[in-house]
Enzyme design. Sequence first.
Site, short mmCIF file in Angstrom:
data_model
loop_
_atom_site.label_atom_id
_atom_site.label_comp_id
_atom_site.label_asym_id
_atom_site.label_seq_id
_atom_site.Cartn_x
_atom_site.Cartn_y
_atom_site.Cartn_z
N GLY A 186 8.14 1.08 1.92
CA GLY A 186 8.94 1.34 0.73
C GLY A 186 8.18 1.43 -0.57
O GLY A 186 8.78 1.44 -1.64
N CYS A 187 6.86 1.51 -0.51
CA CYS A 187 6.06 1.55 -1.74
C CYS A 187 6.31 2.81 -2.54
O CYS A 187 6.42 2.76 -3.77
CB CYS A 187 4.58 1.39 -1.41
N THR A 188 6.42 3.95 -1.86
CA THR A 188 6.67 5.21 -2.58
C THR A 188 8.05 5.21 -3.23
O THR A 188 8.17 5.53 -4.42
CB THR A 188 6.47 6.42 -1.64
N MET B 8 0.84 -1.19 0.00
CA MET B 8 0.00 0.00 0.00
C MET B 8 0.87 1.24 0.00
O MET B 8 1.96 1.24 0.54
CB MET B 8 -0.93 0.05 1.21
#
Length: 185
Positions: free
Chosen positions: A77-79, A57
């Site tokens: 760490g998705c961004t 997410m």
Amino acid sequence: MNKLEKLPANLPKPVDDGKCNHLLGMEIPTIKLWATDGKQVELANFKENLVIYCYPMTGRPDTELPNGWEEIPGARGCTPQACSFRDHYSELKTLQFEVFGISTQSSEYQKEVSERLHLPYVLLSDDNLKFVSALKLPTFQVGQMELIKRLTLIFKKGKVVKYFYPVFPPDENINQVIRWINNND
């Protein structure tokens, strides 16, 4: 740069639990997913080269991350991962690969991050878990949310030819993908 774009130094590293060992040779599912551009994408229409990175997410600058998020191996760490695919998008296109990011978040929720990060590719919503179920992808629970564990799939001619799992650190995944494509094309 906001706090979502920088990875903390002490992130726990995820371990390979074997839950992707079945993926090689699997066909891309014949399903439609909503995209951040407001259209539905039929993944089976992409019979050539395709990279799909699956992520748990994305956070939002105006919303707190779930309690304990940074302690869940592979969650944070998705961004940075999305930004790394953004920054190398033209290179992937030159290599003749289409790119999608997939999470179980709604397309409306994903639209904010797509616009904020100026992503040149669309994010796809698997909020009904059709993609996850078709490929038997690993998930985990956070509160009431079922989230995809971070992994990246490379499809050629409609079949999985490579997967990266677990992905760590997330912002380095793009380098692994490009290196693999260059060595196996």
